[in-house]
Design a protein around this motif. Sequence first.
Motif, PDB file in Angstrom:
ATOM      1  N   UNK A   1      -9.306  18.304  57.682  1.00  0.00           N
ATOM      2  CA  UNK A   1      -9.219  16.837  57.450  1.00  0.00           C
ATOM      3  C   UNK A   1     -10.136  16.631  56.245  1.00  0.00           C
ATOM      4  N   UNK A   2     -10.753  17.578  55.660  1.00  0.00           N
ATOM      5  CA  UNK A   2     -11.203  17.564  54.042  1.00  0.00           C
ATOM      6  C   UNK A   2     -12.659  17.275  54.383  1.00  0.00           C
ATOM      7  N   UNK A   3     -13.230  17.774  55.283  1.00  0.00           N
ATOM      8  CA  UNK A   3     -14.802  17.560  55.200  1.00  0.00           C
ATOM      9  C   UNK A   3     -15.347  18.795  54.960  1.00  0.00           C
ATOM     10  N   UNK A   4     -14.851  19.777  54.558  1.00  0.00           N
ATOM     11  CA  UNK A   4     -15.509  21.022  54.481  1.00  0.00           C
ATOM     12  C   UNK A   4     -15.405  21.638  52.850  1.00  0.00           C
TER      13      UNK A   4
ATOM     14  N   UNK B   1     -13.239   4.801  52.008  1.00  0.00           N
ATOM     15  CA  UNK B   1     -13.603   5.171  50.166  1.00  0.00           C
ATOM     16  C   UNK B   1     -13.905   6.442  50.176  1.00  0.00           C
ATOM     17  N   UNK B   2     -13.807   6.788  48.754  1.00  0.00           N
ATOM     18  CA  UNK B   2     -14.129   8.036  48.367  1.00  0.00           C
ATOM     19  C   UNK B   2     -15.586   8.662  48.696  1.00  0.00           C
ATOM     20  N   UNK B   3     -16.556   7.419  48.514  1.00  0.00           N
ATOM     21  CA  UNK B   3     -17.923   7.624  48.211  1.00  0.00           C
ATOM     22  C   UNK B   3     -18.303   7.977  49.718  1.00  0.00           C
ATOM     23  N   UNK B   4     -17.533   7.169  50.727  1.00  0.00           N
ATOM     24  CA  UNK B   4     -18.089   7.626  52.077  1.00  0.00           C
ATOM     25  C   UNK B   4     -17.589   8.896  52.583  1.00  0.00           C
ATOM     26  N   UNK B   5     -16.513   9.509  52.205  1.00  0.00           N
ATOM     27  CA  UNK B   5     -16.030  10.563  52.777  1.00  0.00           C
ATOM     28  C   UNK B   5     -16.929  11.751  52.100  1.00  0.00           C
ATOM     29  N   UNK B   6     -17.435  11.406  50.820  1.00  0.00           N
ATOM     30  CA  UNK B   6     -18.381  12.582  50.321  1.00  0.00           C
ATOM     31  C   UNK B   6     -19.744  12.377  50.965  1.00  0.00           C
ATOM     32  N   UNK B   7     -20.299  11.316  51.164  1.00  0.00           N
ATOM     33  CA  UNK B   7     -21.594  11.321  51.926  1.00  0.00           C
ATOM     34  C   UNK B   7     -21.344  11.801  53.416  1.00  0.00           C
TER      35      UNK B   7
END
Length: 309
Positions: A291-294, A225-231
């Motif tokens: 992969x979108x983490x930065x 989920x989006x919240x987990x990716x942002x965290x």
Amino acid sequence: MTTVPDNAELRDALGQLREREQVAERLLESSAKHSFDPDTELDWEAPFEEGKWHWPPELVSLYGTPLWRRMSEEQRIELSRHEAASLASLGIWFEIILMQLLVRHIYDKPATSAHVRYALTEIADECRHSKMFARMIQKSGTRAYPVTRLHHNLARVLKTISTTPGSFACTLLGEEILDHMQRLTFPDERVQSLVRGVTRIHVVEEARHVRYAREELRRQMVSCPRWEAELTRVSSGHAARVFSIAFINPQVYTDVGLDRREALAQVKASRHRREVMQTGAKRLTDFLDEIGLMQGVGRRLWRSSGLLA
């Protein structure tokens, strides 16, 4: 009301499971062919060779600084011995954290799956690595260099609350920068044979661990989920800051007769050292960016760590 996934979602989920199993099967095959017992593979009784480094000089933290230029060759080699022990101590800390995160990851997964069997294989690898690093520290005749009490206890929090993608992001942080340095170390004939042997074993076996973590993190970032990716972006950025601070224990400078405050100031100001750390992290930061983490706060934290150019 329960939402029933459509056929496309089911096919995608099944495809990811098949891919996960295929990767794990290949890694299990590689483990069967290329695993080592450091206790028998390395000659622990051979004395250290006179005049050889314990870590390549270009990777020693003070290399190229004004303080380095004032040091004798013997003192530089002595610093390399203590920094190798400090990095081995850091490695043990990371390996123990990683083992606990892997156990958490597989706790609810089918025990007969290749994915779980490979995780257990990796945990066995990490047990051997931790013992190997500890034995190398003992052989070097230095003290062990644990992280600070603050960082030790922050890791307790990480192990308790980390998300699954956060766990794999932190795993890669702990593995890939040291792996880059070890790839430069094991073929370097200026370095002690025992240290080269330790780093060779670690590089060969860690290549599988990195592949496993990368594949799983990529899958997790697609499905979480989006919240987990942002965290995960924020937690990995904070972990990068801790890692950059904890990388070399400042006690090494005192132990070789240097002024700790002066040494730390010169390391912090060293362009060479900054380039060494950023080069070591580049393969990882490029992957995390892909992969979108930065993004957002996460990127700013990575930049403040000094590991991102």
